[in-house]
Design a protein around this motif. Structure first.
Motif, PDB file in Angstrom:
ATOM      1  N   ASN A  90      -4.997   3.402   7.556  1.00 29.65           N
ATOM      2  CA  ASN A  90      -4.251   2.821   8.708  1.00 29.65           C
ATOM      3  C   ASN A  90      -2.609   2.696   8.100  1.00 29.65           C
ATOM      4  O   ASN A  90      -1.862   2.942   8.838  1.00 29.65           O
ATOM      5  N   GLN A  91      -2.623   1.919   7.237  1.00 31.29           N
ATOM      6  CA  GLN A  91      -1.244   1.622   6.599  1.00 31.29           C
ATOM      7  C   GLN A  91      -0.390   3.070   6.342  1.00 31.29           C
ATOM      8  O   GLN A  91       0.584   3.137   6.541  1.00 31.29           O
TER       9      GLN A  91
ATOM     10  N   SER B 143      -3.506   7.557   2.752  1.00 33.93           N
ATOM     11  CA  SER B 143      -4.454   8.105   3.820  1.00 33.93           C
ATOM     12  C   SER B 143      -5.310   9.268   3.410  1.00 33.93           C
ATOM     13  O   SER B 143      -6.336   9.292   3.594  1.00 33.93           O
TER      14      SER B 143
ATOM     15  N   GLU C 279     -10.289   1.990   4.659  1.00 33.96           N
ATOM     16  CA  GLU C 279      -9.766   1.860   6.112  1.00 33.96           C
ATOM     17  C   GLU C 279      -8.649   1.431   6.327  1.00 33.96           C
ATOM     18  O   GLU C 279      -7.576   1.850   7.178  1.00 33.96           O
ATOM     19  N   MET C 280      -8.377   0.162   5.724  1.00 31.96           N
ATOM     20  CA  MET C 280      -6.950  -0.562   5.871  1.00 31.96           C
ATOM     21  C   MET C 280      -5.656   0.519   5.174  1.00 31.96           C
ATOM     22  O   MET C 280      -4.804   0.680   5.674  1.00 31.96           O
TER      23      MET C 280
ATOM     24  N   PHE D  84      -0.609   5.807   7.950  1.00 29.16           N
ATOM     25  CA  PHE D  84      -0.005   6.313   9.107  1.00 29.16           C
ATOM     26  C   PHE D  84       1.096   5.561   9.492  1.00 29.16           C
ATOM     27  O   PHE D  84       2.334   6.198  10.111  1.00 29.16           O
ATOM     28  N   TYR D  85       1.127   4.045   9.235  1.00 32.29           N
ATOM     29  CA  TYR D  85       2.479   3.572   9.721  1.00 32.29           C
ATOM     30  C   TYR D  85       3.813   4.162   8.739  1.00 32.29           C
ATOM     31  O   TYR D  85       4.763   4.322   9.366  1.00 32.29           O
TER      32      TYR D  85
END
Length: 128
Positions: A52-53, A24, A48-49, A55-56
């Motif tokens: 997001n990943q 991130s 971007e991917m 944050f998972y």
């Protein structure tokens, strides 16, 4: 056994916070490039991917740490449920990486070792 499971769960969470940082905040930097083997162009096109990943991974770490806090506070049912959900999800993700990306087996084993041990020790601790 629950204490050992909790320590391993916290170690798994810390590793996932580090992965969160790489994906991130540091995705286009040199450390993430070394860890993930990305070129600057690949990093930029997947930024971007990865954000997001990341944050998972962070949310799994938070879930796990909250579970450990509940365990320490004596709420064994809630704590164990959260610890097992968090570390079980981490382990599942590592298993998917192991099965689908043979070239990343080493990373999958590193990512999954603490969660696997945390799940085992937590379950054994609940059964004893």
């Amino acid at each position: 056994m629950l204490v050992v499971g909790s320590v391993l769960a916290v170690l798994a969470a810390l590793l996932h916070v580090f992965i969160f940082y790489l994906e991130s905040a540091g995705w286009t930097g040199p450390q993430a490039a070394r860890v993930f083997g990305n070129t600057p162009e690949q990093a930029e096109s997947t930024r971007e991917m990865a954000f997001n990943q990341g944050f998972y991974n962070f949310f799994l770490a938070v879930e796990t740490v909250v579970g450990v806090i509940f365990l320490i506070a004596g709420s064994t049912g809630i704590g164990a449920a959260l610890v097992l959900a968090g570390t079980g999800s981490m382990l599942a993700a590592a298993t998917v990486l192991l099965v689908t990306s043979p070239d990343k087996r080493s990373a999958a084993v590193k990512q999954g070792a603490f969660p696997l041990l945390a799940v085992v020790f937590t379950v054994v601790g609940l059964l004893v």
